[in-house]
Scaffold this motif. Structure first.
Motif, PDB file in Angstrom:
ATOM      1  N   HIS A   1     -11.057   7.009  10.564  1.00 49.20           N
ATOM      2  CA  HIS A   1     -11.552   7.900  11.807  1.00 49.20           C
ATOM      3  C   HIS A   1     -12.791   7.857  12.031  1.00 49.20           C
ATOM      4  O   HIS A   1     -13.716   7.346  11.199  1.00 49.20           O
ATOM      5  CB  HIS A   1     -10.878   9.273  11.329  1.00 49.20           C
ATOM      6  N   ALA A   2     -13.200   8.339  13.108  1.00 51.38           N
ATOM      7  CA  ALA A   2     -14.725   8.572  13.605  1.00 51.38           C
ATOM      8  C   ALA A   2     -14.858   9.886  14.236  1.00 51.38           C
ATOM      9  O   ALA A   2     -14.205   9.931  15.406  1.00 51.38           O
ATOM     10  CB  ALA A   2     -15.293   7.265  14.188  1.00 51.38           C
ATOM     11  N   HIS A   3     -15.561  10.793  13.729  1.00 48.14           N
ATOM     12  CA  HIS A   3     -15.582  11.943  14.495  1.00 48.14           C
ATOM     13  C   HIS A   3     -17.120  12.567  14.760  1.00 48.14           C
ATOM     14  O   HIS A   3     -18.043  11.907  13.980  1.00 48.14           O
ATOM     15  CB  HIS A   3     -15.134  13.305  13.379  1.00 48.14           C
ATOM     16  N   VAL A   4     -17.449  12.990  15.698  1.00 43.79           N
ATOM     17  CA  VAL A   4     -18.901  13.470  16.138  1.00 43.79           C
ATOM     18  C   VAL A   4     -18.664  15.024  16.354  1.00 43.79           C
ATOM     19  O   VAL A   4     -17.980  15.486  17.148  1.00 43.79           O
ATOM     20  CB  VAL A   4     -19.253  12.650  17.298  1.00 43.79           C
ATOM     21  N   ILE A   5     -19.313  15.742  15.466  1.00 40.52           N
ATOM     22  CA  ILE A   5     -19.372  17.358  15.496  1.00 40.52           C
ATOM     23  C   ILE A   5     -21.010  17.606  16.062  1.00 40.52           C
ATOM     24  O   ILE A   5     -21.761  17.530  15.503  1.00 40.52           O
ATOM     25  CB  ILE A   5     -19.200  17.841  14.306  1.00 40.52           C
ATOM     26  N   LEU A   6     -20.928  18.323  17.331  1.00 36.26           N
ATOM     27  CA  LEU A   6     -22.224  18.746  18.001  1.00 36.26           C
ATOM     28  C   LEU A   6     -22.450  20.061  17.441  1.00 36.26           C
ATOM     29  O   LEU A   6     -21.526  20.948  17.102  1.00 36.26           O
ATOM     30  CB  LEU A   6     -21.924  18.881  19.500  1.00 36.26           C
ATOM     31  N   ASP A   7     -23.588  20.213  17.177  1.00 41.52           N
ATOM     32  CA  ASP A   7     -24.238  21.471  16.580  1.00 41.52           C
ATOM     33  C   ASP A   7     -24.224  22.524  17.689  1.00 41.52           C
ATOM     34  O   ASP A   7     -24.352  22.152  18.921  1.00 41.52           O
ATOM     35  CB  ASP A   7     -25.529  21.373  16.111  1.00 41.52           C
ATOM     36  N   GLY A   8     -23.870  23.850  17.370  1.00 38.58           N
ATOM     37  CA  GLY A   8     -23.791  24.702  18.387  1.00 38.58           C
ATOM     38  C   GLY A   8     -22.613  24.908  18.863  1.00 38.58           C
ATOM     39  O   GLY A   8     -21.565  24.164  18.517  1.00 38.58           O
ATOM     40  N   ASP A   9     -22.312  25.936  19.875  1.00 34.96           N
ATOM     41  CA  ASP A   9     -20.990  25.935  20.413  1.00 34.96           C
ATOM     42  C   ASP A   9     -20.833  25.399  21.909  1.00 34.96           C
ATOM     43  O   ASP A   9     -20.988  25.917  22.614  1.00 34.96           O
ATOM     44  CB  ASP A   9     -20.808  27.678  20.636  1.00 34.96           C
ATOM     45  N   ILE A  10     -20.996  24.053  21.850  1.00 36.70           N
ATOM     46  CA  ILE A  10     -21.061  23.406  22.973  1.00 36.70           C
ATOM     47  C   ILE A  10     -19.636  22.743  23.439  1.00 36.70           C
ATOM     48  O   ILE A  10     -19.011  22.164  22.772  1.00 36.70           O
ATOM     49  CB  ILE A  10     -21.959  21.930  22.965  1.00 36.70           C
TER      50      ILE A  10
ATOM     51  N   GLY B   1     -13.025   1.226   2.248  1.00 36.02           N
ATOM     52  CA  GLY B   1     -13.059   2.049   1.342  1.00 36.02           C
ATOM     53  C   GLY B   1     -14.093   2.978   1.297  1.00 36.02           C
ATOM     54  O   GLY B   1     -14.563   3.643   0.264  1.00 36.02           O
ATOM     55  N   GLU B   2     -15.076   2.807   2.292  1.00 28.08           N
ATOM     56  CA  GLU B   2     -16.205   3.717   2.478  1.00 28.08           C
ATOM     57  C   GLU B   2     -16.074   4.872   3.371  1.00 28.08           C
ATOM     58  O   GLU B   2     -15.296   4.942   4.233  1.00 28.08           O
ATOM     59  CB  GLU B   2     -17.499   2.978   3.067  1.00 28.08           C
ATOM     60  N   ARG B   3     -16.877   5.995   3.201  1.00 25.10           N
ATOM     61  CA  ARG B   3     -16.726   6.900   4.278  1.00 25.10           C
ATOM     62  C   ARG B   3     -18.340   7.263   4.156  1.00 25.10           C
ATOM     63  O   ARG B   3     -19.227   7.514   3.331  1.00 25.10           O
ATOM     64  CB  ARG B   3     -16.286   8.464   3.780  1.00 25.10           C
ATOM     65  N   VAL B   4     -18.826   7.537   5.464  1.00 24.76           N
ATOM     66  CA  VAL B   4     -20.319   7.950   5.713  1.00 24.76           C
ATOM     67  C   VAL B   4     -20.360   8.966   6.601  1.00 24.76           C
ATOM     68  O   VAL B   4     -19.660   9.365   7.679  1.00 24.76           O
ATOM     69  CB  VAL B   4     -21.001   6.654   6.660  1.00 24.76           C
ATOM     70  N   VAL B   5     -21.276   9.845   6.267  1.00 26.91           N
ATOM     71  CA  VAL B   5     -21.625  11.178   7.208  1.00 26.91           C
ATOM     72  C   VAL B   5     -23.027  11.260   7.298  1.00 26.91           C
ATOM     73  O   VAL B   5     -23.747  11.154   6.270  1.00 26.91           O
ATOM     74  CB  VAL B   5     -21.036  12.406   6.165  1.00 26.91           C
ATOM     75  N   VAL B   6     -23.305  11.214   8.332  1.00 27.23           N
ATOM     76  CA  VAL B   6     -25.007  11.136   8.676  1.00 27.23           C
ATOM     77  C   VAL B   6     -25.012  12.068   9.858  1.00 27.23           C
ATOM     78  O   VAL B   6     -24.182  12.559  10.724  1.00 27.23           O
ATOM     79  CB  VAL B   6     -25.463   9.758   9.195  1.00 27.23           C
TER      80      VAL B   6
END
Length: 98
Positions: free
Chosen positions: A26-35, A55-60
């Protein structure tokens, strides 16, 4: 440009979560705030990672630009979404014999 087609944009911080493992892909983008992202809006994540090994997971943390759709673009996106959804409803009741 008419008020119906006017587009506005703003930048917002976001979290990008990408995983490529046997359990999840998966690839998810979570915007800050209530947008709220509405039909026709565009989100561009700046400098997002695009290649991770199996085998990797990246959170940036990154910045994203949100471009709000104008009225015409919003209506077009809703209509296109509806028409594409109705393609899934095609059902045949024939027995396959001609």
């Amino acid at each position: 440009m008419s008020p119906f087609g006017k587009r506005s944009s703003f930048e917002v911080p976001c979290t990008v979560d990408i995983e490529q493992t046997a359990d999840s892909f998966h690839a998810h983008v979570i915007l800050d705030g209530d947008i709220e992202i509405r039909p026709g809006d565009e989100v561009t994540v700046h400098d997002a990672p695009t290649d991770i090994a199996f085998g990797e997971r990246v959170v940036v943390r990154r910045m994203a630009t949100v471009v709000r759709a104008g009225l015409i673009d919003r209506l077009r996106a809703r209509l296109q979404g509806y028409l594409e959804l109705t393609e899934l409803y095609e059902v045949s009741f024939s027995n396959g014999r001609v």
